[in-house]
Design an enzyme around this catalytic site. Structure first.
Site, short mmCIF file in Angstrom:
data_model
loop_
_atom_site.label_atom_id
_atom_site.label_comp_id
_atom_site.label_asym_id
_atom_site.label_seq_id
_atom_site.Cartn_x
_atom_site.Cartn_y
_atom_site.Cartn_z
N GLU A 135 -3.11 13.74 13.41
CA GLU A 135 -4.01 12.59 13.29
C GLU A 135 -3.94 11.89 14.64
OE1 GLU A 135 -3.34 11.14 8.69
OE2 GLU A 135 -2.29 10.09 10.27
N LYS A 187 10.74 11.32 12.47
CA LYS A 187 10.94 10.77 13.83
C LYS A 187 9.95 9.62 13.97
CE LYS A 187 10.61 10.18 18.39
NZ LYS A 187 10.35 8.73 18.37
N ASN A 239 1.89 1.83 15.08
CA ASN A 239 1.02 0.80 14.49
C ASN A 239 1.13 0.65 12.97
OD1 ASN A 239 -0.31 3.23 14.13
ND2 ASN A 239 -2.34 2.36 14.40
N GLU A 282 -10.43 5.23 24.50
CA GLU A 282 -9.89 4.43 23.39
C GLU A 282 -9.02 3.32 23.98
OE1 GLU A 282 -6.53 6.08 21.14
OE2 GLU A 282 -7.51 5.41 19.30
N CYS A 311 -6.26 3.31 14.54
CA CYS A 311 -7.06 4.49 14.94
C CYS A 311 -8.48 4.34 14.46
CB CYS A 311 -6.44 5.75 14.38
SG CYS A 311 -6.31 5.75 12.60
N ARG A 371 0.84 -1.21 0.00
CA ARG A 371 0.00 0.00 0.00
C ARG A 371 0.88 1.26 0.00
NH1 ARG A 371 -4.10 1.06 5.08
NH2 ARG A 371 -4.75 3.17 4.57
N ASP A 400 10.32 17.04 22.72
CA ASP A 400 10.09 18.48 22.95
C ASP A 400 11.14 19.32 22.22
OD1 ASP A 400 8.15 17.49 24.58
OD2 ASP A 400 8.79 18.54 26.40
P1 NAP Z 1 2.13 8.03 20.82
O1 NAP Z 1 2.58 7.37 22.05
O2 NAP Z 1 1.41 9.31 20.93
O3 NAP Z 1 3.46 8.21 19.91
C1 NAP Z 1 3.38 8.74 18.62
C2 NAP Z 1 4.72 9.33 18.24
O4 NAP Z 1 4.99 10.48 19.05
C3 NAP Z 1 5.91 8.39 18.46
O5 NAP Z 1 6.84 8.59 17.42
C4 NAP Z 1 6.48 8.87 19.78
O6 NAP Z 1 7.83 8.53 19.96
C5 NAP Z 1 6.30 10.36 19.60
N1 NAP Z 1 6.37 11.17 20.82
C6 NAP Z 1 6.14 10.81 22.10
N2 NAP Z 1 6.31 11.87 22.92
C7 NAP Z 1 6.63 12.93 22.13
C8 NAP Z 1 6.92 14.31 22.38
N3 NAP Z 1 6.92 14.85 23.59
N4 NAP Z 1 7.20 15.09 21.31
C9 NAP Z 1 7.22 14.58 20.06
N5 NAP Z 1 6.96 13.29 19.78
C10 NAP Z 1 6.66 12.47 20.80
O7 NAP Z 1 1.19 7.06 19.95
P2 NAP Z 1 1.38 5.53 19.59
O8 NAP Z 1 1.17 4.72 20.82
O9 NAP Z 1 2.62 5.35 18.80
O10 NAP Z 1 0.15 5.30 18.59
C11 NAP Z 1 -1.15 4.99 19.03
C12 NAP Z 1 -2.04 6.20 19.03
O11 NAP Z 1 -1.97 6.83 17.77
C13 NAP Z 1 -3.51 5.86 19.22
O12 NAP Z 1 -4.10 6.82 20.06
C14 NAP Z 1 -4.09 5.94 17.82
O13 NAP Z 1 -5.46 6.21 17.77
C15 NAP Z 1 -3.28 7.05 17.25
N6 NAP Z 1 -3.26 6.96 15.80
C16 NAP Z 1 -4.02 7.84 15.09
C17 NAP Z 1 -4.07 7.74 13.71
C18 NAP Z 1 -4.92 8.67 12.90
O14 NAP Z 1 -4.72 8.67 11.70
N7 NAP Z 1 -5.83 9.43 13.46
C19 NAP Z 1 -3.33 6.75 13.06
C20 NAP Z 1 -2.56 5.87 13.81
C21 NAP Z 1 -2.53 5.99 15.18
P3 NAP Z 1 8.24 7.29 20.92
O15 NAP Z 1 7.69 6.07 20.29
O16 NAP Z 1 9.71 7.34 20.91
O17 NAP Z 1 7.64 7.56 22.25
O1 G3P Z 2 -4.48 3.56 12.74
C1 G3P Z 2 -4.08 4.16 11.62
C2 G3P Z 2 -4.88 4.30 10.39
O2 G3P Z 2 -4.12 4.90 9.43
C3 G3P Z 2 -5.60 3.07 9.98
O3 G3P Z 2 -5.68 2.86 8.65
O4 G3P Z 2 -6.30 1.53 6.73
O5 G3P Z 2 -6.28 0.50 8.98
O6 G3P Z 2 -8.02 2.15 8.39
P1 G3P Z 2 -6.63 1.68 8.15
#
Ligand code: NAP
Ligand code: G3P
Length: 484
Positions: free
Chosen positions: A254, A181, A158, A382, A288, A107, A219
């Site tokens: 996102e 990053k 993910n 969530e 997500c 993809r 940060d």
């Molecule tokens: P996360 O813990 O928020 O981490 C996301 C990214 O942010 C990682 O690269 C993390 O690095 C980094 N990060 C952490 N603290 C930071 C700071 N202070 N400044 C800058 N960057 C920082 O999220 P995750 O656990 O990886 O992903 C799961 C979450 O993502 C869920 O809530 C999911 O719903 C959401 N998500 C949303 C979407 C969407 O499209 N809406 C898609 C996918 C996932 P480290 O790993 O080094 O901590």
């Molecule tokens: O969680 C991240 C988002 O990009 C999911 O994509 O294709 O699984 O709906 P999809």
């Protein structure tokens, strides 16, 4: 994978291993084995990566668009050639089942090609002044799109490949340079993907990477003066924290979701159950866009729950290396503890476990919770795991009210055979996208993808992403002033 190797970062066209700090070990959630070691970069090394991106940006912006596109096509081919290697790494690094891991890489290659096509055909416009009252045809504005500069792309665990590429491709086609990053868990796969992009021939400094724990380096990079735009995907908590630090830097966010599947009395319940189970449990609910709650009309709730139970019990649970597995160990013990806590507290308040509820280390069995009520955390939080709450409602109005009471607003599904009713409900749902008779999902990746409220800001989707990471530049020609 060379497990002993410390993966360096791509900085100014070279792979450099941090000289200053102890490397970070990335361990597999599947069996605890070492996936790889990452550089934990110092501030000085982060400065070097950001300076490289800044330095390369002007010449990259001037690089002909058709040649940028050629590089994207080549990168897509290289990515596809490495699908086995990269997907194997995804399987071990984030416990994604092999089929989903392969499809993530393919993809991403498709997305790069499509981005190149769209980037080549983006046009500006010319506007005459006389279309506004009092204006004159002697004035003409030539509007083109120019890059925002250096984009900091921060991706979650993910989708380490896809959610990095969906930022990198459009940013580069828009003439920006990029600093990626990646999430620490997922960074080895992301760096393998970056290797493929680099080998396609990107000029030095156009794409750079930085690694280190987000809590340690985050940060510093987000508030760096030479970062011109932040494209972030991750949790709402981290997204809000970044927003609090970056008042004048434009962002796309996102974030998290609590997508509802609203099931009406006239829905095809077998079809709805198939979709909901796929939507809720694929990759163990760590998407997500996973279905994260069901709002079902009382009169069909018993039937739907029975159909869901039968399908959930057919899901294969276990090691992501085994064929046909859907539910795999969660990414960390912390995540598994969190999901288990949400389930337990719901049961204490009266929710029924229809199926599941079992845990073996970080592996949580797919769980369906019925008779969930709005005083339970599981109705609003969530989980990011394989647990699905069913909330029974007395009317469509009640379903809409509960759907909208959420702090999140990513997507919602409506299952019904009445298209008029579906559109009327869709108009009232406070989300970025409503899916009629389908599970929530991001793709196809040319569609707009956005969240409202705590689910995000800004719009992704190939063309939308390019537009988000470029801005209009207007040059106004004043014809009359040139006469004589
Ligand atoms: P996360 O813990 O928020 O981490 C996301 C990214 O942010 C990682 O690269 C993390 O690095 C980094 N990060 C952490 N603290 C930071 C700071 N202070 N400044 C800058 N960057 C920082 O999220 P995750 O656990 O990886 O992903 C799961 C979450 O993502 C869920 O809530 C999911 O719903 C959401 N998500 C949303 C979407 C969407 O499209 N809406 C898609 C996918 C996932 P480290 O790993 O080094 O901590
Ligand atoms: O969680 C991240 C988002 O990009 C999911 O994509 O294709 O699984 O709906 P999809």
């Amino acid at each position: 994978m060379n497990q002993e190797k410390v993966f360096g970062n791509l900085i100014d066209g070279e792979w450099r291993v941090s000289q200053e700090n102890q490397p970070i070990e990335v361990l597999s959630p599947v069996d605890g084995s070492l996936v790889g070691k990452l550089s934990s970069m110092s501030h000085q090394e982060l400065d070097q990566a950001i300076a490289a991106a800044k330095h390369a940006q002007k010449s990259w912006a001037a690089y002909p668009v058709y040649r940028k596109a050629q590089l994207m096509y080549k990168a897509a081919d290289l990515l596809e050639q490495r699908v086995e290697e990269i997907s194997d790494c995804l399987v071990m690094e984030i416990a994604k089942d092999k089929k989903s891991a392969v499809s993530e890489v393919i993809r991403s290659a498709d997305l790069l090609r499509y981005t190149a096509d769209v980037g080549k055909s983006l046009q500006g416009e010319a506007i005459f002044g006389d279309s506004f009252p009092g204006g004159s045809r002697d004035k003409m504005s030539c509007v083109t799109r120019v890059p925002v500069g250096t984009v900091l792309a921060i991706s979650p665990f993910n989708y380490p490949v896809n959610l990095a590429i969906s930022k990198i491709g459009p940013a580069l086609m828009g003439g920006n340079t990029v600093i990626l990053k990646p999430a620490t868990q997922g960074a080895v796969s992301a760096l393998m993907m970056v290797q493929a992009l680099q080998e396609a021939g990107l000029p030095a400094g156009v794409l750079n990477t930085v690694t280190g724990l987000g809590s340690v380096i985050g940060d510093y990079v987000v508030s760096h003066k030479d970062v011109n735009f932040i494209n972030f995907t991750g949790s709402t908590e981290v997204g809000q924290h970044i927003s609090s630090l970056t008042s004048m830097t434009p962002v796309i966010m996102e974030l998290g979701g609590k997508d509802a599947a609203i099931v009406l009395e006239d829905a095809d319940l077998d079809f709805a159950a198939d979709n909901i189970v796929d939507g809720a449990y694929s990759y163990s609910g760590q998407r997500c866009t996973a279905v994260k709650r069901i709002l079902v009309l009382d009169s069909v709730a018993d039937q739907l729950v029975e159909k869901l139970k039968a399908r959930i019990e057919r899901l294969k649970v276990g090691d992501p290396r085994e064929k046909g597995v859907t539910v795999t160990p969660l990414v960390s013990k912390k995540s598994a503890d969190f999901v288990e806590h949400l389930m337990r507290t719901a049961v204490e308040k009266g929710a029924h476990i229809v199926t599941g509820g079992k845990r073996e280390e970080n592996l949580l069995y797919p769980t369906l919770l019925d008779h969930v009520t709005t005083d339970m955390d599981i109705a609003w939080v969530e989980p990011f795991g394989p647990v699905l709450p069913v909330i029974r409602v007395a009317s469509v109005e009640e379903a809409i009210e509960i759907a909208n009471r959420s702090e999140y607003g990513l997507q919602s599904s409506v299952f019904t055979n009445n298209l008029n009713k579906a559109f009327a409900i869709a108009a009232q749902l406070e989300v970025g996208t409503v899916q009629i008779n389908n599970k929530p999902e991001r793709g196809p990746d040319n569609f707009p993808f956005l969240g409202v409220k705590s689910s995000g800001m800004g719009t992704q989707g190939v063309r939308y992403s390019i537009e988000s990471m470029t801005r209009p530049k207007a040059v106004t020609i004043n014809l009359a002033s040139n006469e004589g």
